[in-house]
Design a protein around this motif. Structure first.
Motif, short mmCIF file in Angstrom:
data_model
loop_
_atom_site.label_atom_id
_atom_site.label_comp_id
_atom_site.label_asym_id
_atom_site.label_seq_id
_atom_site.Cartn_x
_atom_site.Cartn_y
_atom_site.Cartn_z
N VAL A 33 0.47 -1.05 0.28
CA VAL A 33 0.43 -0.21 0.27
C VAL A 33 0.95 1.03 -0.04
O VAL A 33 1.91 1.07 0.86
CB VAL A 33 -1.24 0.24 1.37
N LYS A 45 1.29 5.37 0.29
CA LYS A 45 0.78 7.01 -0.11
C LYS A 45 1.61 7.84 -0.57
O LYS A 45 2.76 7.78 -0.85
CB LYS A 45 0.30 7.32 1.34
N ASP A 55 2.29 11.25 -1.15
CA ASP A 55 2.27 13.18 -0.87
C ASP A 55 2.42 14.08 -1.01
O ASP A 55 3.42 13.98 -0.55
CB ASP A 55 1.89 12.37 1.27
N THR A 67 -3.41 7.34 -2.56
CA THR A 67 -3.46 5.81 -3.04
C THR A 67 -3.21 4.82 -3.23
O THR A 67 -4.63 5.18 -4.02
CB THR A 67 -3.96 5.35 -0.50
N TYR A 99 -2.85 1.04 -4.21
CA TYR A 99 -2.44 -0.79 -3.42
C TYR A 99 -2.02 -1.14 -4.32
O TYR A 99 -3.16 -1.43 -5.84
CB TYR A 99 -3.18 -0.53 -2.19
N ALA A 137 -8.02 2.20 0.91
CA ALA A 137 -8.05 3.02 0.41
C ALA A 137 -9.80 3.46 0.24
O ALA A 137 -9.09 4.79 0.63
CB ALA A 137 -7.42 2.78 -0.94
N PHE A 195 -6.89 9.10 7.43
CA PHE A 195 -5.46 8.45 7.17
C PHE A 195 -6.25 7.08 7.95
O PHE A 195 -6.74 7.25 8.95
CB PHE A 195 -4.29 8.18 8.72
N ALA A 243 -3.69 4.11 4.85
CA ALA A 243 -3.95 5.01 3.24
C ALA A 243 -4.41 6.09 4.03
O ALA A 243 -4.69 6.33 5.07
CB ALA A 243 -5.20 3.03 2.88
N GLN A 244 -4.14 6.97 2.97
CA GLN A 244 -4.25 8.54 3.25
C GLN A 244 -4.97 8.92 1.72
O GLN A 244 -4.30 8.22 0.81
CB GLN A 244 -2.84 8.72 3.07
#
Length: 303
Positions: free
Chosen positions: A81, A83, A85, A100, A102, A111, A191, A279-280
């Motif tokens: 997974v 992220k 950002d 996110t 995956y 997610a 998150f 996840a984010q």
């Protein structure tokens, strides 16, 4: 907020959307994290903006604050997974967003919980609404999928050259809190995790910002380097790999010395306390009398 500022926010948002779109389309197991970071930052620059901070790539239980180091050999693992950002700014007007991706369908709901929590938070993000209410919306959404929100990570108010401008946007229900203000810009970033629901500091430090320009015991070389860093990044976060052209291959050593002397602040990586996967999803919104206008549109970039 005047029209010029709004235009710069929107242009920064478009640059960041293009960069994250490219990242989602390009990232794959085996890809070097360094390549991914440089890809995102390169697209931001192609669209006439500058990165507002180094691209964070959080793999599995790493929630935040890891960016590629000079010569980084880390690669994206299988079944992971990830992220992504990133930030973009034009003349200090910042947008901050995350997606996110995956590589195992077992994490699709993790997610989705973060993505839908972001959507619901934006829908409720109206002038006068308490931040506690926004946190409650995020928490309820996340828990409806059987996961936990990360309680000690929050969104934040954004102002010119200030990524974190003093007001937090919680991911759990809290009593009261500040009110959403018309004319302001906020990052909202839920998150989700299958772990304990909070993060702790890891050992790695890969991102820095200027803490003070008056640090003592700096020789001429370090003082000159500090001035160069501030003149390029102001108070925004940076990474030593951005300094190699300016400071040479010793950039990482110079940054470490300035950090030890208190001139720079280093951000430790943040990892899920129970080693849970994270996840984010994040977007930056401009608040008007009608509600919150997403400046990046990351919810539309979901896998």
């Amino acid at each position: 907020m005047d029209e010029e500022a709004i235009r710069k926010y929107r242009d920064a948002g478009r640059a960041l959307r293009a960069a994250l779109r490219k990242a989602v389309d390009s990232v794959h197991p085996g890809m070097k994290v360094l390549e991914l970071c440089e890809l995102v930052e390169g697209v931001v620059r192609e669209y006439g903006a500058e990165p507002a901070f180094p691209t964070n790539v959080g793999i599995n239980d790493v929630a935040a604050h890891y960016t590629a180091v000079i010569g980084d050999g880390l690669t994206i693992p299988s079944n992971s997974v990830v992220k992504i950002d990133a930030g973009a700014h034009i003349d200090g007007y910042i947008t901050d967003a995350a997606v996110t991706v995956y590589f195992n369908d077992a994490f699709s709901l993790l997610a989705k919980a973060a993505r839908n929590a972001l959507v619901n938070a934006i829908d409720n993000f109206k002038p006068g609404t308490s931040m506690g209410r926004i946190g409650a919306v995020v928490e309820k959404t996340v828990r409806s999928y059987g996961y936990k929100p990360i309680e000690n990570l929050t969104g934040h108010l954004i102002r010119r050259y200030e990524l974190h401008a003093g007001v937090s946007v919680p991911n759990v229900e809290v009593d009261g809190g500040e009110k959403v203000m018309e004319g302001e810009t906020y990052a909202i970033e839920p998150f989700t995790t299958n772990g304990r629901g909070h993060v702790v500091e890891g050992r790695a430090v890969t991102i820095y910002r200027v803490e003070r320009l008056t640090a003592k015991k700096l020789d001429k070389e370090l003082a000159k380097a500090l001035d160069a860093i501030y003149s390029r990044f102001n108070s925004l976060p940076f990474t030593p790999r951005w300094l190699v052209k300016d400071l040479g291959q010793g950039a990482a050593s110079i940054v470490e010395q300035l950090t030890r002397r208190g001139a720079l602040y280093g951000y430790a990586t943040l990892v899920e306390a129970g080693k849970g996967f994270v996840a984010q999803f994040e977007d930056t919104v401009l608040v008007t009398s009608d509600g919150a206008q997403p400046l990046v549109g990351t919810a539309e970039l979901a896998q």
